[in-house]
Write a protein that holds these residues in place. Structure first.
Motif, PDB file in Angstrom:
ATOM      1  N   ARG C  26       1.264  -4.848   0.132  1.00  0.00           N
ATOM      2  CA  ARG C  26       2.012  -3.739  -0.022  1.00  0.00           C
ATOM      3  C   ARG C  26       2.134  -3.552  -1.720  1.00  0.00           C
ATOM      4  N   ARG C 318       2.426  11.416   0.825  1.00  0.00           N
ATOM      5  CA  ARG C 318       2.510  10.334   1.337  1.00  0.00           C
ATOM      6  C   ARG C 318       1.637  10.098   2.534  1.00  0.00           C
ATOM      7  N   ARG C 329      -5.316  -2.646   1.273  1.00  0.00           N
ATOM      8  CA  ARG C 329      -4.657  -3.976   1.819  1.00  0.00           C
ATOM      9  C   ARG C 329      -5.132  -4.371   2.970  1.00  0.00           C
TER      10      ARG C 329
HETATM   11  C1  HEM Z   1       5.129  10.188  -3.861  1.00  0.00           C
HETATM   12  C2  HEM Z   1       6.120   9.299  -3.526  1.00  0.00           C
HETATM   13  C3  HEM Z   1       5.652   7.944  -2.593  1.00  0.00           C
HETATM   14  C4  HEM Z   1       4.639   7.530  -2.860  1.00  0.00           C
HETATM   15  C5  HEM Z   1       3.448   7.763  -3.644  1.00  0.00           C
HETATM   16  C6  HEM Z   1       4.806   6.190  -2.103  1.00  0.00           C
HETATM   17  C7  HEM Z   1       4.019   5.133  -1.823  1.00  0.00           C
HETATM   18  C8  HEM Z   1       4.115   3.869  -1.001  1.00  0.00           C
HETATM   19  C9  HEM Z   1       2.995   3.345  -0.785  1.00  0.00           C
HETATM   20  C10 HEM Z   1       1.633   3.137  -1.388  1.00  0.00           C
HETATM   21  C11 HEM Z   1       3.519   2.299   0.082  1.00  0.00           C
HETATM   22  C12 HEM Z   1       2.835   1.392   0.901  1.00  0.00           C
HETATM   23  C13 HEM Z   1       2.314   1.655   2.011  1.00  0.00           C
HETATM   24  C14 HEM Z   1       1.567   0.698   2.711  1.00  0.00           C
HETATM   25  O1  HEM Z   1       0.662  -0.062   2.009  1.00  0.00           O
HETATM   26  O2  HEM Z   1       1.634   0.729   3.915  1.00  0.00           O
HETATM   27  C15 HEM Z   1       4.788   2.706   0.568  1.00  0.00           C
HETATM   28  C16 HEM Z   1       5.753   2.091   1.434  1.00  0.00           C
HETATM   29  C17 HEM Z   1       6.987   2.602   1.582  1.00  0.00           C
HETATM   30  N1  HEM Z   1       7.550   3.658   1.370  1.00  0.00           N
HETATM   31 FE1  HEM Z   1       6.872   5.143  -0.176  1.00  0.00          FE
HETATM   32  N2  HEM Z   1       6.005   6.443  -1.316  1.00  0.00           N
HETATM   33  C18 HEM Z   1       6.623   7.536  -1.629  1.00  0.00           C
HETATM   34  C19 HEM Z   1       8.032   7.943  -1.446  1.00  0.00           C
HETATM   35  C20 HEM Z   1       8.638   7.363  -0.393  1.00  0.00           C
HETATM   36  C21 HEM Z   1       9.948   7.982  -0.006  1.00  0.00           C
HETATM   37  C22 HEM Z   1      10.395   9.383  -0.481  1.00  0.00           C
HETATM   38  C23 HEM Z   1      10.574   6.948   0.840  1.00  0.00           C
HETATM   39  C24 HEM Z   1      11.746   7.078   1.658  1.00  0.00           C
HETATM   40  C25 HEM Z   1      11.882   7.208   2.730  1.00  0.00           C
HETATM   41  C26 HEM Z   1       9.681   5.848   0.924  1.00  0.00           C
HETATM   42  C27 HEM Z   1       9.638   4.687   1.563  1.00  0.00           C
HETATM   43  C28 HEM Z   1       8.750   3.762   1.849  1.00  0.00           C
HETATM   44  C29 HEM Z   1       9.067   2.592   2.474  1.00  0.00           C
HETATM   45  C30 HEM Z   1      10.419   2.075   3.525  1.00  0.00           C
HETATM   46  C31 HEM Z   1       7.996   1.682   2.498  1.00  0.00           C
HETATM   47  C32 HEM Z   1       7.601   0.484   3.013  1.00  0.00           C
HETATM   48  C33 HEM Z   1       7.018   0.763   4.526  1.00  0.00           C
HETATM   49  C34 HEM Z   1       6.647  -0.348   5.595  1.00  0.00           C
HETATM   50  O3  HEM Z   1       7.473  -1.195   5.537  1.00  0.00           O
HETATM   51  O4  HEM Z   1       5.447  -0.447   5.499  1.00  0.00           O
HETATM   52  N3  HEM Z   1       8.626   5.999   0.140  1.00  0.00           N
HETATM   53  N4  HEM Z   1       5.208   3.775  -0.188  1.00  0.00           N
END
Ligand code: HEM
Ligand code: HEM
Lengths: 474, 239, 337
Positions: C26, C318, C329
């Protein structure tokens, strides 16, 4: 006994025979000229229209003319600051500063009000002309404003009382007004509410709250027998309202308990023919208001409109309590003797209401709206030019607006909902409970905002002595 | 670890955590900045809102300095409350919108803290009508109280006076404190702006200088969103 | 539906700001740990939401806790946002995801903001502020920025601050990031799903809501003055769960008219009605971390019938971004609804 000749006539009288109404929204141009104008208005000298008092004597006036002053207006006239300081906060701040209390948010927010209400500080005086014939409005306006020496005309608003006292949304209005102690009032229907003490509507008299007196601005000539008015331009979304009745009727047609609201076979009683849908629409409309559209109170006749029942002689106890929704408009505005949370406030927040519709009447059968083809163009602007009069804006108009119309604090069964007719509703969260005979309720959802504020001002309605005082040379 | 960490470095890191530094700064820097960048005290009471949740369980926090600053003055205040127990319950039951009301003596102040539903002015006005006499007895012991009693005859002034004693409630979210200050200045600018977020600590210090007593947040609620009457009704206690 | 080009740009913007690319992992929340558990809805949950996992029967749950930073270097003890991604395994091999972080509010409102933020908040050199500048800060009654952690040479703090100074909507989120610290345990932090969702009740009523997880063990951060440890969170969690399960309460706050429904930068006040929706019990750290910590892929738009997205543009963005990232990935695809 109160001397009616010292009061402006629109406080205790409805001028029901004068259906044409025009509001002149004025800015003081020249202090001395404006004061001369006020002095002349008391007796109608120099062509200035005479202020109509509460005592008409033998001769009914052809037209009526009344005025209200904003805080800015009092300042512009040069009222001494010691006097200005004695006016209540809410009046000093003005209506736009109280937007959150009044639910003037979103589409109703003061920032969205059209001219002249977009410049509240410039609004000094609101004069009202009441006439039998339309031409008279122009004639009186010409006399009131021969030139721009004293006042500049910022804008006008104009309304017309529909025959039978009907207002947009199709309800009959102008039924209930408080009856006052010591005032002979043949126009008013008797009811079983206690007569309101004069202090409900005039400064300097005992109020409904035991032992409480509102502050009377000094000198006595200025404050005594004056009162306050919340002038409101309330736009009504009539097509939305009718559409909502359609939707609610469809919902009730499907609802398993819909028959409790309207037993099968009783459709015609409602007066809309045999159609069950049409009858359910009317039932919803009646419940939202607390009165059938013809004025019949649900507290007396919940199953169908009935021209034979009394229009005002009812209370929300016993059957009246059970069959009129706790959230209905007239019950929220005046819970009468019914149970409310703030027991001390029963009967204490009453208002004198003077309203007139504006904009073209709405014709459900005409080209404007066809239930089969929901109207989706721009509805012409229409609504109510409302005046809500009381000796304390804070204790009456505002108290009613923020805690009763818009929070429903007075009854735990409606707390968290807004007035179905004039509340700041959002279809995402709004709800309204229809009471059933069994004691159950059916909850309606998705009520949009049917009424938006498009302007307004808090004004002081001075007594005739006060007008004389304000008109005296400085 | 970066090698530039010298003695002075460590000294500065350490010094600002010391009480001596805080004391000196309070006497020098705080008045200096208060003069350079004056702030007005923010108004007391709940933040105006038309939303339902914000209009139930509102907080009132009054801190009223006693005129007689001695055990005698404090005892007078204690007595004024104690002897009016019946009146207070009658008010509570009849006004119907108060969750809790507490009277506390702190230093030479009589404090009244309450949690009420609905509009503040309605709440005080209804109480004036029911138990105005209790207010009179308490307020007459308080600095500046004389001019607003009897409250029944000075309703508007009394309500205003109470409002002025009601503590400013710092917003629950830190940066909304900045919004309050901007509101007071009539600054409603939206993006892009030219703020300096690092000034937040100073702004808080200066506000606390102008407004020594404040409420930290608007209170933490276990069952937000419900009025007294809703709770009583659901618990089948009558309302 | 999914605008793949925007989705790709979003992911690329994140990758571009990495210290070094992390192929096969990630690009943010890179370091994480998969955990198994069970969720049991409260007795009232089903009256607010018809989604299957709120019907009261225990549901199997997969959770992935993570550190917010992108990159393979693990710094548990640094001040950083933590993630808690949860999948409720409902019938038919389907899932309902809930992705939450320790940050209560996000710092951008929409995709355009996000791109602007990415431009302004680049990784920059982060050095100990010289003593004389700290003195100058103190004279202005400012708090000097923290000293860098050992090994920390670059971060986005300066840029994020510049962005916040330009945009008031971003100030809350960025201010909170500055104070967020490091939890003593993944099980000792509150996690917020930030966006508004709509839940449907059995009587058809739809309500706007926000979800938060609250740790039964309570919230506790490490001492910010102590030297940060790089690796302790995984072991702590493993040890903790071997002794005793860890629990979280799922709290649901109901929005009112006037509340921000489509803007994750705006908080909802604490005066909103708050409902206990159920209890999550974490049972053990998964043995197969490759499957449950790495390949598993969440998406905040994967929702059981009965829960719907709001019009929050970040939530919408998202949808695509997480799919793109998953494909890049080689993450494990999962059924949609
Ligand atoms: C435009 C806004 C955002 C973008 C572009 C973004 C992008 C990403 C990406 C690309 C990943 C990796 C996903 C994967 O490969 O499975 C990720 C993971 C994550 N994002 Fe975001 N995100 C955004 C907003 C947020 C917000 C608002 C939260 C709050 C709740 C958040 C929480 C997380 C968490 C907790 C992960 C890890 C998930 C896991 O454990 O698999 N993100 N994000
Ligand atoms: C366009 C908006 C409104 C419409 C269409 C409307 C309509 C009505 C109708 C049809 C009645 C029943 C007639 C009667 O009893 O005389 C009524 C009564 C009343 N309305 Fe309104 N109303 C509106 C706004 C308001 C507002 C904003 C207030 C107060 C702040 C208000 C206060 C009252 C009061 C006090 C009564 C009398 C209730 C009673 O004493 O039983 N109305 N209204």
């Amino acid at each position: 006994m109160i001397n009616l000749a010292d009061l402006q006539g629109n406080i205790l009288r409805g001028y029901t025979k004068k259906p044409h109404v025009r509001y002149l929204i004025l800015e003081v141009v020249d202090r001395s000229a404006a004061r001369l104008w006020l002095a002349a208005s008391v007796s109608g000298r120099n062509g200035v229209p005479q202020i109509t008092s509460g005592d008409w004597g033998e001769n009914k006036p052809d037209t009526c003319f009344n005025i209200g002053l904003t805080y800015e207006g009092l300042c512009a006239l040069g009222t001494p600051s010691a006097s200005l300081k004695m006016f209540p906060n809410e009046f000093v701040e003005g209506m736009t500063a109280r937007a959150l209390k009044l639910g003037d948010v979103g589409a109703s927010a003061p920032e969205k009000w059209p001219a002249p209400f977009n410049e509240p500080k410039r609004i000094h005086l609101i004069a009202t002309i009441y006439a039998e014939k339309f031409e008279q409005l122009n004639e009186v306006q010409k006399r009131a404003l021969p030139d721009e020496k004293a006042f500049r005309l910022l804008g006008t608003r104009e309304g017309y009382n529909f025959p039978g006292d009907f207002v947009h949304f199709g309800y009959r209005d102008n039924i209930t007004q408080p009856r006052f102690e010591g005032v002979h009032d043949p126009e008013r229907y008797p009811d079983r509410q206690p007569r309101a003490p004069l202090g409900t509507v005039l400064l300097g008299h005992p109020t409904n709250l035991e032992g409480l007196m509102w502050r009377v601005p000094h000198p006595v000539a200025l404050g005594h027998n004056g009162t306050f008015n919340a002038f409101r331009v309330l736009k009504q979304h009539v097509a939305d309202f009718e559409r909502y009745l359609d939707r609610a009727a469809s919902y009730l047609l499907e609802h398993p308990q819909g028959y409790e609201l309207l037993p099968r076979g009783e459709e015609e009683k409602i007066g809309k023919g045999p159609s069950r849908r049409a009858a359910l629409r009317e039932i919803v409309a009646a419940n939202l208001c607390g009165r059938w559209r013809d004025g019949t109170p649900l507290a007396l006749s919940a199953d169908a409109p009935d021209p034979n029942v009394d229009l005002t002689d009812f209370d929300y106890v016993g059957v009246g309590d059970a069959r009129c929704p706790h959230g209905a408009h007239i019950r929220r505005c005046n819970p009468r003797g019914g149970q409310i949370v703030q027991r001390i406030a029963n009967n204490s927040r009453r208002l004198v209401r003077r309203g007139v519709p504006y904009g073209p009447p709405y014709n459900p059968d005409g080209p404007l709206y066809d239930p089969a083809k929901p109207y989706d163009g721009d509805e012409p602007e229409r609504g109510l030019l409302g005046n809500f009069i009381g000796a304390s804006l804070g204790a009456q108009f505002e108290a009613m607006s923020c805690d009763w119309l818009n929070l429903g604090l007075q009854d735990p069964r409606i707390t968290g909902s807004n007035d179905p007719i004039s509340g700041t509703n959002d279809p995402g969260t709004s709800w309204f409970d229809l009471p059933l005979k069994s004691g159950d309720t059916i909850r309606l959802h998705g009520l949009p905002e049917f009424v938006s504020t498009r302007g307004g001002a808090y004004t002081f309605l001075p007594s005739l002595k006060a007008i004389e005082y304000l008109g005296s040379p400085m | 670890m970066p090698s530039d960490e010298g003695v002075l470095d460590r000294l500065v890191d350490w010094v600002h955590t010391t009480d001596v530094f805080k004391c000196v700064a309070s006497w020098t820097l705080v008045p200096y900045w208060a003069r350079r960048t004056p702030v007005k005290p923010l108004p007391g009471g709940p933040h105006p809102s038309f939303q339902h949740g914000d209009n139930v369980q509102c907080m009132m926090n009054l801190i009223m300095p006693l005129k007689v600053k001695s055990p005698i003055g404090r005892a007078e205040a204690a007595l004024a409350i104690a002897k009016n127990k019946d009146a207070i319950y009658a008010g509570l039951n009849n006004v119907g919108t108060v969750h809790f009301a507490r009277f506390v003596i702190v230093g030479d102040n009589i404090c009244m803290f309450s949690v009420y539903d609905g509009d503040f002015t309605n709440y005080i006005r209804d109480f004036i009508a029911t138990i105005g006499e209790v207010f009179n007895e308490v307020v007459k012991l308080v600095e500046g109280g004389k001019k607003v009693i009897p409250c029944e005859k000075n309703v508007e002034a009394f309500i205003q006076w109470v409002h002025e004693h009601d503590l400013y409630q710092v917003p629950d979210t830190a940066t909304d404190f900045l919004r309050d200050q901007e509101d007071l200045k009539g600054d409603r600018a939206v993006s892009p702006v030219d703020d300096d977020l690092t000034l937040l600590p100073r702004k808080l210090v200066l506000q606390l200088r102008a407004n020594a007593n404040i409420s930290l947040g608007s209170g933490y609620r276990a069952y937000p969103g419900f009025s007294v009457a809703q709770v009583r009704k659901h618990l089948k206690l009558g309302w | 539906m999914v605008d793949t080009s925007t989705a790709k740009q979003l992911v690329q913007a994140i990758i571009d700001n990495l210290e070094q690319p992390v192929p096969g992992r990630r690009p943010v929340h890179t370091i994480g740990v998969g955990v198994k558990g069970e969720f049991v809805a409260s007795d009232v949950a089903c009256t607010y939401c018809i989604a299957e996992h709120f019907n009261g029967k225990p549901v199997r749950v997969s959770v992935r806790f993570s550190n917010g930073l992108g990159g393979v270097n693990q710094h548990d003890g640094w001040s950083d946002v933590r993630g808690m991604a949860t999948r409720f395994h409902i019938s038919g091999e389907r899932g309902s995801d809930l992705i939450a972080t320790t940050l209560g509010e996000f710092f951008v409102r929409n995709v355009d903001d996000f791109f602007e933020f990415s431009k302004i908040a680049k990784r920059e050199k982060y050095e100990r502020r010289p003593w004389w500048r700290k003195v100058w800060d103190l004279l202005q009654l400012k708090i000097p920025p923290r000293n860098p952690y050992p090994d920390e040479t670059k971060n986005v703090d300066e840029g994020a601050l510049r962005y916040a100074n330009r945009h008031r909507f971003a100030q809350l989120g960025i201010f909170q990031v500055g104070l967020i610290g490091a939890p003593e345990s993944y099980a000792r932090a509150s996690y917020h799903a930030v966006h508004t969702f709509w839940v449907t009740a059995p009587d058809g009523v739809r309500r706007p809501v926000r979800f938060s997880w609250q740790p039964v063990a309570g919230v506790r951060n490490t001492d910010p003055k102590a030297v940060p440890r790089d690796r302790y969170l995984f072991d702590e969690l493993r040890d903790r769960l071997q002794r005793w399960p860890a629990r979280f309460m799922l709290m649901m706050t109901i929005g009112e008219e006037g509340d921000a429904l489509d803007d994750p930068t705006k908080p909802w006040p604490g005066t909103r009605i708050r409902v206990v929706m159920g209890t999550l019990t974490l049972l053990k750290v998964s043995e197969d971390q490759e499957a449950d910590g790495e390949r598993i892929s969440f998406n905040p738009n994967r929702l059981a019938p009965g829960i719907e997205v709001s019009n929050d543009p970040i939530l919408e963005a998202r949808l695509g971004a997480y799919e793109v990232s998953r494909e890049m990935r080689g993450g494990c695809p999962f059924k949609w609804r």
